[in-house]
Write a protein that holds these residues in place. Structure first.
Motif, PDB file in Angstrom:
ATOM      1  N   PHE A 197       0.833  -1.201   0.000  1.00 58.50           N
ATOM      2  CA  PHE A 197       0.000   0.000   0.000  1.00 58.50           C
ATOM      3  C   PHE A 197       0.873   1.258   0.000  1.00 58.50           C
ATOM      4  O   PHE A 197       0.584   2.230  -0.715  1.00 58.50           O
ATOM      5  N   LEU A 198       1.943   1.257   0.802  1.00 65.36           N
ATOM      6  CA  LEU A 198       2.851   2.397   0.831  1.00 65.36           C
ATOM      7  C   LEU A 198       3.557   2.567  -0.510  1.00 65.36           C
ATOM      8  O   LEU A 198       3.705   3.689  -1.010  1.00 65.36           O
ATOM      9  N   PHE A 199       3.975   1.459  -1.107  1.00 63.12           N
ATOM     10  CA  PHE A 199       4.687   1.478  -2.386  1.00 63.12           C
ATOM     11  C   PHE A 199       3.823   2.107  -3.482  1.00 63.12           C
ATOM     12  O   PHE A 199       4.261   3.020  -4.193  1.00 63.12           O
ATOM     13  N   PHE A 200       2.579   1.646  -3.597  1.00 60.60           N
ATOM     14  CA  PHE A 200       1.711   2.160  -4.657  1.00 60.60           C
ATOM     15  C   PHE A 200       1.197   3.569  -4.344  1.00 60.60           C
ATOM     16  O   PHE A 200       0.929   4.353  -5.255  1.00 60.60           O
ATOM     17  N   SER A 201       1.092   3.911  -3.059  1.00 62.48           N
ATOM     18  CA  SER A 201       0.780   5.296  -2.692  1.00 62.48           C
ATOM     19  C   SER A 201       1.901   6.223  -3.135  1.00 62.48           C
ATOM     20  O   SER A 201       1.656   7.303  -3.681  1.00 62.48           O
ATOM     21  N   SER A 202       3.148   5.784  -2.918  1.00 57.02           N
ATOM     22  CA  SER A 202       4.306   6.581  -3.329  1.00 57.02           C
ATOM     23  C   SER A 202       4.335   6.765  -4.843  1.00 57.02           C
ATOM     24  O   SER A 202       4.666   7.854  -5.341  1.00 57.02           O
ATOM     25  N   ILE A 203       3.960   5.721  -5.586  1.00 58.15           N
ATOM     26  CA  ILE A 203       3.919   5.822  -7.039  1.00 58.15           C
ATOM     27  C   ILE A 203       2.850   6.827  -7.483  1.00 58.15           C
ATOM     28  O   ILE A 203       3.097   7.694  -8.328  1.00 58.15           O
ATOM     29  N   SER A 204       1.652   6.723  -6.912  1.00 56.89           N
ATOM     30  CA  SER A 204       0.567   7.634  -7.286  1.00 56.89           C
ATOM     31  C   SER A 204       0.930   9.075  -6.946  1.00 56.89           C
ATOM     32  O   SER A 204       0.716   9.993  -7.752  1.00 56.89           O
ATOM     33  N   LYS A 205       1.498   9.275  -5.769  1.00 50.14           N
ATOM     34  CA  LYS A 205       1.916  10.624  -5.372  1.00 50.14           C
ATOM     35  C   LYS A 205       3.034  11.136  -6.294  1.00 50.14           C
ATOM     36  O   LYS A 205       3.055  12.307  -6.673  1.00 50.14           O
ATOM     37  N   GLY A 206       3.981  10.248  -6.656  1.00 55.22           N
ATOM     38  CA  GLY A 206       5.077  10.656  -7.531  1.00 55.22           C
ATOM     39  C   GLY A 206       4.588  11.119  -8.894  1.00 55.22           C
ATOM     40  O   GLY A 206       5.068  12.128  -9.428  1.00 55.22           O
ATOM     41  N   ILE A 207       3.628  10.396  -9.473  1.00 56.16           N
ATOM     42  CA  ILE A 207       3.063  10.804 -10.764  1.00 56.16           C
ATOM     43  C   ILE A 207       2.334  12.135 -10.619  1.00 56.16           C
ATOM     44  O   ILE A 207       2.431  13.020 -11.474  1.00 56.16           O
ATOM     45  N   ALA A 208       1.603  12.296  -9.501  1.00 51.48           N
ATOM     46  CA  ALA A 208       0.891  13.548  -9.259  1.00 51.48           C
ATOM     47  C   ALA A 208       1.867  14.722  -9.163  1.00 51.48           C
ATOM     48  O   ALA A 208       1.620  15.808  -9.696  1.00 51.48           O
ATOM     49  N   ASP A 209       2.996  14.503  -8.494  1.00 55.17           N
ATOM     50  CA  ASP A 209       4.006  15.560  -8.370  1.00 55.17           C
ATOM     51  C   ASP A 209       4.540  15.979  -9.739  1.00 55.17           C
ATOM     52  O   ASP A 209       4.761  17.173  -9.992  1.00 55.17           O
ATOM     53  N   GLN A 210       4.763  15.001 -10.618  1.00 55.25           N
ATOM     54  CA  GLN A 210       5.278  15.320 -11.958  1.00 55.25           C
ATOM     55  C   GLN A 210       4.228  16.060 -12.785  1.00 55.25           C
ATOM     56  O   GLN A 210       4.548  17.014 -13.503  1.00 55.25           O
ATOM     57  N   PHE A 211       2.976  15.635 -12.686  1.00 52.83           N
ATOM     58  CA  PHE A 211       1.890  16.352 -13.373  1.00 52.83           C
ATOM     59  C   PHE A 211       1.833  17.796 -12.888  1.00 52.83           C
ATOM     60  O   PHE A 211       1.726  18.735 -13.681  1.00 52.83           O
ATOM     61  N   ALA A 212       1.927  17.969 -11.550  1.00 49.79           N
ATOM     62  CA  ALA A 212       1.829  19.311 -10.979  1.00 49.79           C
ATOM     63  C   ALA A 212       3.006  20.181 -11.421  1.00 49.79           C
ATOM     64  O   ALA A 212       2.828  21.375 -11.698  1.00 49.79           O
ATOM     65  N   SER A 213       4.206  19.592 -11.498  1.00 48.39           N
ATOM     66  CA  SER A 213       5.394  20.374 -11.845  1.00 48.39           C
ATOM     67  C   SER A 213       5.301  20.975 -13.238  1.00 48.39           C
ATOM     68  O   SER A 213       5.868  22.044 -13.503  1.00 48.39           O
ATOM     69  N   ILE A 214       4.583  20.304 -14.143  1.00 43.60           N
ATOM     70  CA  ILE A 214       4.446  20.811 -15.512  1.00 43.60           C
ATOM     71  C   ILE A 214       3.178  21.662 -15.668  1.00 43.60           C
ATOM     72  O   ILE A 214       3.222  22.805 -16.116  1.00 43.60           O
ATOM     73  N   ALA A 215       2.031  21.107 -15.265  1.00 44.63           N
ATOM     74  CA  ALA A 215       0.751  21.790 -15.488  1.00 44.63           C
ATOM     75  C   ALA A 215       0.631  23.071 -14.678  1.00 44.63           C
ATOM     76  O   ALA A 215       0.058  24.071 -15.147  1.00 44.63           O
ATOM     77  N   PHE A 216       1.176  23.073 -13.468  1.00 46.71           N
ATOM     78  CA  PHE A 216       1.070  24.250 -12.605  1.00 46.71           C
ATOM     79  C   PHE A 216       1.775  25.448 -13.239  1.00 46.71           C
ATOM     80  O   PHE A 216       1.226  26.556 -13.305  1.00 46.71           O
ATOM     81  N   VAL A 217       2.997  25.218 -13.718  1.00 46.58           N
ATOM     82  CA  VAL A 217       3.772  26.314 -14.311  1.00 46.58           C
ATOM     83  C   VAL A 217       3.140  26.781 -15.611  1.00 46.58           C
ATOM     84  O   VAL A 217       3.054  27.990 -15.881  1.00 46.58           O
ATOM     85  N   TRP A 218       2.672  25.832 -16.434  1.00 45.69           N
ATOM     86  CA  TRP A 218       2.064  26.217 -17.706  1.00 45.69           C
ATOM     87  C   TRP A 218       0.792  27.027 -17.505  1.00 45.69           C
ATOM     88  O   TRP A 218       0.527  27.995 -18.224  1.00 45.69           O
ATOM     89  N   LEU A 219      -0.013  26.645 -16.510  1.00 48.69           N
ATOM     90  CA  LEU A 219      -1.224  27.418 -16.236  1.00 48.69           C
ATOM     91  C   LEU A 219      -0.864  28.814 -15.734  1.00 48.69           C
ATOM     92  O   LEU A 219      -1.543  29.796 -16.053  1.00 48.69           O
ATOM     93  N   LEU A 220       0.219  28.915 -14.959  1.00 48.64           N
ATOM     94  CA  LEU A 220       0.701  30.223 -14.516  1.00 48.64           C
ATOM     95  C   LEU A 220       1.070  31.102 -15.711  1.00 48.64           C
ATOM     96  O   LEU A 220       0.686  32.273 -15.777  1.00 48.64           O
ATOM     97  N   LEU A 221       1.794  30.533 -16.677  1.00 47.48           N
ATOM     98  CA  LEU A 221       2.176  31.290 -17.876  1.00 47.48           C
ATOM     99  C   LEU A 221       0.959  31.654 -18.711  1.00 47.48           C
ATOM    100  O   LEU A 221       0.876  32.759 -19.261  1.00 47.48           O
ATOM    101  N   GLU A 222       0.000  30.740 -18.813  1.00 50.80           N
ATOM    102  CA  GLU A 222      -1.226  31.013 -19.566  1.00 50.80           C
ATOM    103  C   GLU A 222      -2.063  32.111 -18.910  1.00 50.80           C
ATOM    104  O   GLU A 222      -2.853  32.778 -19.571  1.00 50.80           O
ATOM    105  N   SER A 223      -1.846  32.286 -17.599  1.00 46.77           N
ATOM    106  CA  SER A 223      -2.621  33.285 -16.858  1.00 46.77           C
ATOM    107  C   SER A 223      -1.912  34.623 -16.774  1.00 46.77           C
ATOM    108  O   SER A 223      -2.330  35.505 -16.007  1.00 46.77           O
ATOM    109  N   GLY A 224      -0.815  34.785 -17.525  1.00 44.68           N
ATOM    110  CA  GLY A 224      -0.114  36.056 -17.569  1.00 44.68           C
ATOM    111  C   GLY A 224       1.178  36.108 -16.785  1.00 44.68           C
ATOM    112  O   GLY A 224       1.768  37.174 -16.626  1.00 44.68           O
ATOM    113  N   GLY A 225       1.646  34.956 -16.299  1.00 45.01           N
ATOM    114  CA  GLY A 225       2.890  34.919 -15.549  1.00 45.01           C
ATOM    115  C   GLY A 225       4.099  35.122 -16.452  1.00 45.01           C
ATOM    116  O   GLY A 225       4.023  34.952 -17.668  1.00 45.01           O
TER     117      GLY A 225
END
Length: 425
Positions: free
Chosen positions: A19-47
């Motif tokens: 359970f810990l192993f697969f939680s870490s995997i799900s969180k890791g993928i979420a972190d990578q999604f956030a690292s790209i989408a968060f910055v791009w949305l910031l730029l799209e919003s005038g950043g």
């Protein structure tokens, strides 16, 4: 310490570890999604470039500072529940931005607040997971378990970066952030299945504290105990000299390592005449190196953790120096693979030493403090790298960074007892 049920039958039959192993995997993928989408949305919003720099600081400052103040609270309740709350709150914080974006343009300040709060919540997961692992597996399996988790984290880095890029390109940043929130919820849900065991001495101590609280004013006692534990965090490292020396070493060596992360895109474009595909390839090779060394170390036992740690740091420093000499694309590909291996291999001994030598109730605090010290010079270094690269060239700055890291490693070998550190696992 009680032996967790299922620990005798191996990691892959230990349901809590799974359970810990697969939680870490799900969180890791979420972190990578956030690292790209968060910055791009910031730029799209005038950043702009200044906004992205402030976003970086909003992410790193809580990891440096707040983890030390949050970790003393982790002794209350189960560690897996703290991790669950961390992911659950992050899911809520992430989904707010795409919802606002669907209504209109998000204000720039909302990104900074969201990043700061997310990083604050994220500063709980890492220390708690380090302290949790010895409670669900036997001590003899710590190296294998940590190596597998490190390898998995590098694997999901590949999957997360590739998937996030595809989703942002084919759909939108709002869809990508919605998926990110869902992945954090999945990670939180998996943690419900983790069954941890506490040290018997710790259980007795908690019972005594519970009795004491019932006889006095709860709020006064809780506040007093909290600040006592915060003060204890700053004195803990004096009890664990090897861990303190490692943290100080990382603080200085990271000054030499960070230029390659900051300047890699510029090196590929300007010094190698490469493309975005080349940059992605080098990043994939770094992650692949981490996967390979993680799998290797899950089977090969490290007998002298301190000497292994310094040896890996020495190789990492040489890689940076060679990178700074302008090795060409083929050379850069080989160096990226080796560099990815050293990143994962250097972190492993530190985690094992903390889990093997620090008392269970102090592990989260020590890990948070080590993380804070390791990042001590990163904000200032990050601000200086750009101007230095403009003045002297990106490759030159990376070479200087490798030289600094090499000198730090040699000094650590000569002046500290790190090379002699050995822990039984």
């Amino acid at each position: 310490m009680k032996i967790p049920q299922g620990a005798q039958t191996g990691l892959w039959r230990n349901t809590s570890f799974l359970f810990l192993f697969f939680s870490s995997i799900s969180k890791g993928i979420a972190d990578q999604f956030a690292s790209i989408a968060f910055v791009w949305l910031l730029l799209e919003s005038g950043g702009n470039a200044t906004s992205t720099s402030l976003l970086y600081l909003a992410n790193i400052l809580p990891l440096m500072v707040l983890g030390v103040f949050i970790s003393p609270m982790l002794h209350k309740g189960k560690l897996s529940y703290w991790m669950l709350c961390s992911d659950g709150i992050r899911a809520i914080l992430v989904i707010i931005l795409p919802v606002v974006a669907w209504i209109g343009t998000p204000p720039i300040w909302l990104f900074f607040i969201s990043a700061f709060l997310q990083s604050t919540c994220g500063s709980i997961y890492g220390p708690a997971s380090v302290a949790l692992l010895p409670r669900i597996i036997q001590k003899e399996a710590l190296q294998e378990a940590n190596a597998l988790l490190q390898s998995a984290n590098q694997s999901v880095r590949l999957l997360g970066l590739a998937s996030a890029g595809v989703v942002v390109t084919l759909f939108s940043t709002k869809i990508a952030l919605s998926i990110t929130a869902l992945l954090f919820l999945v990670s939180a849900g998996l943690l419900v299945g983790v069954k941890e065991q506490r040290n018997e001495g710790e259980e007795c101590e908690n019972e005594e504290k519970s009795t004491l609280v019932s006889k006095r004013k709860p709020l006064v006692i809780e506040v007093r105990n909290y600040f006592s534990k915060v003060r204890k965090s700053f004195s803990l490292l004096s009890e664990y000299r090897a861990i303190r020396d490692m943290a100080i070493f990382f603080a200085f060596q990271n000054v030499g390592v960070i230029p390659i992360f900051t300047l890699l895109a510029i090196i590929v474009k300007e010094d190698m005449n490469g493309t975005a595909a080349m940059l992605t390839t080098l990043q994939i090779l770094q992650a692949l190196g981490g996967v390979l060394i993680g799998l290797l170390l899950s089977k090969w036992k490290i007998k002298r953790q301190g000497l292994f740690f310094l040896g890996i740091a020495f190789v990492e420093s040489l890689v940076l120096c060679f990178y700074g000499l302008g090795p060409g694309m083929i050379g850069a590909a080989i160096l990226s693979l080796v560099f990815g291996m050293t990143i994962t291999a250097a972190n492993l001994p530190e985690i094992i030493i903390i889990q093997s030598t620090v008392k269970e109730e102090h592990q989260a605090q020590v890990f948070s403090l080590v993380s804070a010290i390791s990042c001590l010079f990163l904000p200032l270094t990050s601000l200086l790298i750009g101007p230095l690269a403009d003045m002297y060239g990106s490759l030159q700055v990376v070479f200087w960074g490798g030289t600094v890291a090499l000198l730090c490693t040699i000094l650590a070998y000569v002046l500290t007892p790190l090379r002699k550190v050995v822990v039984s696992t």
